[in-house]
Design an enzyme around this catalytic site. Sequence first.
Site, short mmCIF file in Angstrom:
data_model
loop_
_atom_site.label_atom_id
_atom_site.label_comp_id
_atom_site.label_asym_id
_atom_site.label_seq_id
_atom_site.Cartn_x
_atom_site.Cartn_y
_atom_site.Cartn_z
N ARG A 1 -10.56 -11.18 1.86
CA ARG A 1 -11.33 -12.49 1.27
C ARG A 1 -10.72 -13.72 1.22
O ARG A 1 -11.25 -14.62 1.29
CB ARG A 1 -11.67 -11.93 -0.26
CG ARG A 1 -10.67 -11.92 -1.43
CD ARG A 1 -10.73 -11.32 -2.52
NE ARG A 1 -10.85 -9.64 -2.37
CZ ARG A 1 -11.12 -8.70 -3.13
NH1 ARG A 1 -11.39 -9.17 -4.60
NH2 ARG A 1 -11.04 -7.57 -2.78
N LYS B 1 0.98 -1.44 -0.09
CA LYS B 1 -0.07 -0.17 -0.01
C LYS B 1 0.87 1.24 -0.15
O LYS B 1 1.97 1.10 0.55
CB LYS B 1 -0.78 0.08 1.25
CG LYS B 1 -1.92 -0.93 1.36
CD LYS B 1 -2.83 -0.84 2.54
CE LYS B 1 -4.08 -1.62 2.62
NZ LYS B 1 -4.74 -1.51 1.32
N1 BES Z 1 -8.31 -3.59 4.30
C1 BES Z 1 -8.43 -3.16 2.89
C2 BES Z 1 -9.60 -2.34 2.48
C3 BES Z 1 -9.76 -1.02 3.31
C4 BES Z 1 -9.45 0.09 2.68
C5 BES Z 1 -10.24 -0.95 4.57
C6 BES Z 1 -9.61 1.55 3.17
C7 BES Z 1 -10.56 0.42 4.97
C8 BES Z 1 -10.11 1.47 4.41
C9 BES Z 1 -8.35 -4.33 1.99
O1 BES Z 1 -7.59 -5.45 2.27
C10 BES Z 1 -7.73 -4.09 0.40
O2 BES Z 1 -6.60 -3.56 0.68
N2 BES Z 1 -8.54 -4.04 -0.37
C11 BES Z 1 -8.20 -3.45 -1.70
C12 BES Z 1 -8.68 -4.58 -2.83
C13 BES Z 1 -8.15 -4.54 -4.08
C14 BES Z 1 -6.52 -4.71 -4.13
C15 BES Z 1 -8.85 -5.40 -5.08
C16 BES Z 1 -8.67 -2.15 -1.97
O3 BES Z 1 -9.82 -1.90 -1.72
O4 BES Z 1 -7.99 -1.40 -2.58
MN MN Z 2 -5.56 -5.03 1.61
#
Ligand code: BES
Ligand code: MN
Length: 493
Positions: free
Chosen positions: A345, A271
């Site tokens: 997931r 991230k």
């Molecule tokens: N934990 C994150 C989602 C999230 C984002 C929660 C902001 C709270 C605030 C999740 O694991 C994630 O990183 N999701 C990705 C999915 C993508 C890689 C398909 C996302 O939302 O960018």
């Molecule tokens: Mn994630």
Amino acid sequence: MKINFLSKVPAASKLLAVVIAEGADLPTAAAALDKSSAGRLTQAVKSARFTGKREQVLEIIAPNRGVDRCILVGAGPTSGLNVRELELTGGQLAGVLMAAKVPTASVEIALGDSKAVAAEVAAAAIASGMALRNYQFNIYKTKKPETKPLAEVHIATSRHMAANGLFASAHAVVEGVHLARNLVNEPANILHPVEFANRAKALSKAGVKIEILTPAQMKKLGMGALLGVAQGSPFEPRLVVMRWDGGKKGDRPIAFVGKGVTFDTGGVSIKPAAGMEDMKGDMGGAACVTGLMLALAKRQAKCNVIGAVGLVENAIDGAAQRPGDIVKSMSGQTIAVLNTDAEGRLILADVLWYVQDRFKPKFMVNLATLTGAILVALGKEHAGLFSNNDELSTRISAAGLETGEKVWRMPLTPAYDKMIDSDIADMKNIGGRFAGSITAAQFLQRFVNKVPWAHLDVAGTAMDAEKSAINQSWGSGWGVRLLNKMVADHYEK
Ligand code: BES
Ligand code: MN
Ligand code: ZN
């Protein structure tokens, strides 16, 4: 906070608060104070143009020699009263009292002739709103702030015995909400998977049976999806199964499942730095399930309930899984991990499969801070609801309106499902640029084996949520009240 319900407020109250509806007369102690102070209260009400509208507050300092403060809080029109509004009014009152830096207060209630809300229900709702608000997360401050939580409140009501009974249950729920907030607020160096499991273990004091699965046990069960996420972290993963048997023996349980990523770096698909600190809250779903189990146990809910949380840190080192890796889930289905940041997931795939396989539940509801895309779609107003079952969906939506923890149903269809088909494995863990929250939900649906199921995407509500009269904390404890209500309304007999 200790709350005492009495027939009238203690005579020596230094701080008198009054929750008052539009047009209602001053209640006993306030009327006496008005009289003994030569009409100070009525004069203040008039000059401040205080009418009792919701959110109006009037503070009268030193109305007479014996009293430091009298605080009036508007409850709105008598005709519009309901539990939700009264909880918010109670929350607002607690906020005003904390800001006044008083440890205790006496509260009178004057709601006019309300047919909709009985006196004991109103008193318990105000108390519950006060208790929900009365929360601070201070343990890491060595210099404690001046405003402190309230220690004790006396609430006067004609039906004090009945109010006391109602509040016992409400207080159990408040404890569950506060536990969930604590878990979300804790930093990830303290609250790693093993520590989270330890905190869950403490629920055994409330009568919850706890089982904790180790990586070796999960490996034996074939949980390759969950274990793949854990592989880049120095902390071992855990799967905690909490069990509350308050219903008939042999009755099939209902089940709640939580995503418990104690920190989400994104893994190798790392991230960006800005805001990454918020990912300590990526266990908000698991926190909610744990808080809910505590609430149900403490109020002795008459049903059999399973709470299962998958606890993993999504970290990165030389052993971390790579984009393109293929893992095998407990269900036997294979997954191409195209993005290691779509880890929630993967964890839920194994926990959902495990729960339906082992417990044959009547339904499963999972909560997960699953996608940033749900924030794009719904903001912080609603959590996303995805379900394969209209009845379950309707029940959750209704409980949302009653508690103010609102959900909005999103679609699941074969066309969306196709977006996660893979040409090398049974599926891939991302669906492309569009409909990110939906493809995530489609992924989960492949692991519920036709059991009635709902998925709540709480990425916008579990952490850094909109502040409200009953919550000012970063970790909101969202979902505990919602699901407690859903259980109370439909699954206890
Ligand atoms: N934990 C994150 C989602 C999230 C984002 C929660 C902001 C709270 C605030 C999740 O694991 C994630 O990183 N999701 C990705 C999915 C993508 C890689 C398909 C996302 O939302 O960018
Ligand atoms: Mn994630
Ligand atoms: Zn995540």
